[in-house]
Design an enzyme around this catalytic site. Structure first.
Site: not given
Lengths: 446, 480
Positions: B150, B235, B237, B276
């Site tokens: 990302y 992460d 998410i 998300k």
């Protein structure tokens, strides 16, 4: 369970292990005593009364009334139709309607004497974040900001901890009611220079915390001249601007700039928040208003780390764009704070305690220096300790605000009911009578 | 700005660490100047570069209507107003932490427990990552990150912290899996450059790949970081966006379950968010969960700079402690994501466009290597310009994700309605036919089962894409 292995754990960062987070300050030690034994009118009438917390609880009824009458506007509209768009909105420019409402609210607080452009309003999660963010933008690690003493203890963390920036104090004292003088500004600047530290700006709080007083026009002009001469920035934290007891006594740096037709204004930045004036610290609503385009752009980008919840922006956009509501709120809130202030000043005076003449804020600056055993920081802390453990009042010692004169204390008055304030004043009265009696004893026995 | 002003600001302010000059954002400009709208601007650019989850708002809206007490603005909830408005304790509302811990457990099939006292708030995952970087590394030190990753990490982990990101190169030849060799190579390169590595950052499920890490890889990672005595930041998410088998395995499960690997829990930290999984990026609900006490304490103190609004904590606490709702939401969301994924991959396959096989996320990776003029990033950029300007789709180029090989493009599929998706696919079909002599196989994928139908949702493209929402540079969306 995986096998746990004993290892010297890999270290954390220098920032993490430092104590610049400031929580070991006595400012916070009193809180512990309060947490362990909190006063409650009915259930714990002998507990510690919290007078170290600068919160505004005097005007909640006005907010609640607004919500009751406008629940759909504040919420997501009919059938929660606005929910989706609101939940998705993460644009760091912030809700336009909210920025406009903030700009308008800030104008109203200043009696319409200045205009704020919503395009210059940058939103952050609280003034805590705003002050840190500005520091990241205006100074490099190792540089300094000059801050007049006494100042809000949280600045030690907000301005220094993760930024690596230093605070060099501008010393103020009671000889002139703690006002900032050109000599003190120069002295601080030279002090930094002598330590080979580059000064990047001055940060003032107006109205002042902990003094509870506004900065006079002449002084503001001098400060502005000073930063212009030195080619540095000026940050004006005006978080208590809506808590000035009289509508005409607050002069914002914005007014000075407008009068100067914005000459040299690109070095000036205003910090504001709704935590004090509206009593909404939980909502994390802070703003930076800068006259410098590059600062606005950069601050906006940095605000990605600390955006205001779109849910909260939506609620407050509705509330703060209702001019009838805000005009009324500002007026009534001022009045109630003034009344509280007069109550505490009167109560303290009748106990033989004088305070600095104040005209704003949620606290008064009390002078207990005559009571000190020794005119030192230790003497002050000893007195503070008795106030906490004998009188059961948590007040903030001036030393935690970096005051250079021992014996001064900040006492909050807006975070409790009137009744509780009366109880606190009564306790102080008894304490002072006892102290008076002791003094008499001492005199007689000599 | 004149030069006087230039040196009046800090190095952080005047540098490019904000990351907005990345090519990742060029496509956004095309979108912003000409945004697609089903009726008002059907020739506009369709936004497929935004990883948002818009598929389940009907369920949320229904819950909101049935639970007015969760809002402090309604008559049913206004009694809580005062208490909530004053609450600024950086520990967070206990009911909020409890609800988030429970939610995280549910997302992991209740295979692990999360301690609410280790739940620390942050300003979105954006704030969470920055906070961890401040806490775990000094300026100049580095985290290793597997590519592709990302683009926001370049800003989040480096900008104000001075920490570096070093790539762990992954390749399509093995579906971009993270290998021990790649990890060792990256670590060694750091050693040679005299850079101290403090941690490894993984995103699982992966953005942009949409794949999940298998148990073998997770064990490998844990073993690697233990050997090197560095931190592991996970992460997670996209944890609840896993829509088909194999099932998601969280790092928390590895710690709890794997009996035969050495694991110092103090090294493990999780970043999470509701942006998300729930589709609430505006609410800025970021979470840092660490197994190391001093990290919890440090991050909690730092959370003062990015607390979650108490109003939002209150709402989330109420919503996520509604077990029946959460169970239904998680199941429905996964189902809708899978349908969308299948529809898209099938339609792309019709025009001989392959995608990396994935089972999670709000996006997939399209393999357009066969459409490149040559195997270079310049060719990738050229193709990308064509996709933006001719096909009028904003997709994200692999190079903006630091992909080591040209030709991969990330396509988001959960941020639009069916009609818009169909328009996008029509454009792709047209483009492929026009530009290549591609034999289109007879099989069709236009299976109505794959369409999502929201009988209770107002299917209105107007509200879906909302040309009214201010569209600016993509980093204005703190995370995408």
């Amino acid at each position: 369970m995986a096998i746990e292995i004993e290892q010297p754990s890999v270290g954390l960062s220098k920032v993490a292990v430092s104590d610049t987070h400031g929580e070991d300050s006595p400012y916070f030690a009193g809180w512990k005593a309060y947490d362990e034994n909190p006063y409650d009118e009915l259930n714990n009438p002998l507990g510690v009364i919290q007078m170290g917390l600068a919160e505004n609880q005097v005007s909640f009824d006005l907010l609640e009334e607004y919500l009751e009458e406008h629940s759909e506007a504040s919420s997501w509209g009919k059938g929660a139709s606005g929910f989706r768009e609101n939940a998705l909105f993460q644009d760091y420019h912030g809700l336009k309607s909210f920025r406009k409402a903030m700009a308008s609210f800030m104008e109203q607080i200043r009696g319409g004497r200045v205009k704020f452009d919503p395009e210059r309003v940058v939103l952050t999660a609280g003034a805590t974040a705003a002050n840190e963010l500005l520091t990241f933008i205006l100074a490099d690690p190792g540089d300094a900001l000059l801050v007049p003493t006494p100042y809000y203890p949280g600045f030690d963390r907000d301005l220094r901890w993760r930024t690596g920036v230093k605070i060099v104090p501008i010393h103020c004292d009671s000889s002139n009611n703690f006002q900032i003088t050109p000599e003190a500004l120069e002295a601080a600047y030279n002090n930094a220079k002598a330590m080979n530290i580059k000064v990047r700006g001055v940060l003032i709080t107006n109205p002042s915390n902990p003094l509870g007083a506004t900065i006079q026009r002449l002084v503001l002009e001098e400060i502005l001249d000073f930063v212009t001469r030195k080619n540095i920035h000026l940050v004006s934290d005006e978080i208590y601007s809506g808590s000035v007891f009289s509508p005409t006594e607050f002069i914002s740096v914005a007014e000075i700039l407008e009068a100067r037709k914005f000459k040299d204004s690109e070095r000036v930045h205003i910090v504001y928040s709704l935590s004090k004036d509206l009593g909404l610290p939980g909502f994390r609503v802070g703003t930076i208003y800068s006259y410098n385009d590059k600062v606005v752009t950069t601050a906006r980008r940095m605000s990605s780390f600390t955006l205001i919840s779109s849910q909260t922006q939506h609620l407050l956009a509705s509330m703060l764009s209702n001019k009838a509501f805000t005009e009324n709120y500002i007026m009534i809130n001022r009045e109630r704070l003034r009344k509280r202030y007069e109550m505490i000043i009167e109560g303290l005076r009748s106990s033989g305690i004088e305070c600095l003449k104040g005209n704003a804020g949620l606290f008064c600056w009390m002078n207990l220096s005559p009571l000190l055993d020794k005119p030192t920081r230790e003497g002050e802390l000893a007195l503070w300790d008795s106030m906490l453990h004998e009188v059961k009042l948590n007040i903030s010692p001036g030393s935690s605000c970096h005051c250079s004169e021992p014996g001064w204390f900040r006492v909050c008055f807006a975070n409790m009911s009137e009744l509780t304030l009366q109880v606190a004043l009564k306790r102080i009265h008894i304490f002072m009578e006892k102290k008076g009696g002791e003094r008499n004893q001492q005199i007689f026995s000599q | 700005m004149n030069s006087n002003e230039q040196h009046l600001l800090s190095k952080i302010a005047t540098g490019n660490g904000h990351g907005e000059n990345s090519p990742y954002f060029d496509g956004w400009k095309a979108f912003e100047s000409n945004p697609f709208h089903l009726t008002n601007n059907p020739e506009g650019v369709i936004q497929m570069g935004l990883a948002e989850n818009q598929l389940c708002f009907d369920l949320i809206q229904e819950w909101i209507l049935n639970n007015p007490q969760a809002s402090i603005c309604t008559p049913e909830g206004v009694n809580d107003f005062r208490e909530i408005a004053i609450f600024q304790d950086y520990h967070g509302l206990p009911e909020f932490r409890n609800a988030v811990a429970k939610f995280m457990e549910k997302v992991r099939g209740n295979r692990v427990r999360f301690d609410p006292d280790r739940i620390v708030m942050s300003g979105g995952a954006t704030g969470g990552h920055e906070t961890l970087a401040f806490c775990l590394a000094d300026p100049g030190e580095a985290f290793l990150v597997p590519t592709p990753y990302y683009p926001g990490f370049d800003r989040d982990l480096r900008w104000r912290t001075g920490v570096q990101l070093l790539p762990v190169v992954c390749e399509s030849s093995n579906d971009f899996k993270v290998t021990r060799k790649a990890l060792e190579d990256a670590y060694e390169r750091a050693q040679e450059a005299n850079i101290r590595v403090k941690g490894l950052l993984i995103t699982n499920p992966s953005n942009p790949l949409g794949t999940i890490l298998d148990k073998q890889t997770l064990r490998e990672l844990v073993s690697f970081i233990n050997e090197k005595s560095i931190h592991l930041i996970c992460d997670e998410i996209y944890a609840a966006t896993v829509f088909s088998q194999p099932g998601f395995i969280s790092i928390s499960e590895i710690i709890e379950e794997e009996k035969d690997i050495a694991c110092n829990r103090d090294l493990i930290h999780i970043v999470y968010s509701l942006s998300k999984d729930m589709g609430f990026p505006g609410f800025r609900v970021g979470i840092v969960y660490s197994y190391k006490d001093t990290v919890v304490h440090c991050c909690r103190k730092m959370s003062s700079f990015g607390l979650v609004s108490s109003q939002t904590q209150h709402l989330i606490a109420s919503m996520l402690s509604d077990d029946a709702f959460v169970d239904r939401f998680l199941a429905e969301s996964a189902e809708r994501l899978e349908r969308r994924y299948k529809f898209l991959t099938c339609s792309l396959a019709e025009v001989v466009i392959d995608c990396l096989k994935s089972n999670a996320g709000l996006f997939l990776c399209m393999d357009l290597r066969h459409l490149l003029k040559n195997k270079t990033f310049e060719a990738e950029m050229e193709l990308w310009q064509v996709i933006i300007n001719e096909v009028k789709l904003n997709v994200s180029s692999g190079s903006s994700f630091h992909c080591s090989e040209p030709g991969w493009f990330r396509v988001c599929f959960a941020n639009m309605d069916d009609s818009t998706m169909e328009v996008a696919l029509t454009r792709i079909r047209t483009f492929v036919r026009q530009h290549k002599d591609v034999k289109i196989p007879k099989r069709k994928c236009w299976n109505s089962n794959l369409r999502l139908s929201f009988s209770s949702l107002r299917v209105d493209a107007q509200s879906m894409l909302s040309p009214h929402s201010p569209v600016q540079s993509p980093l204005v969306r703190a995370r995408n």
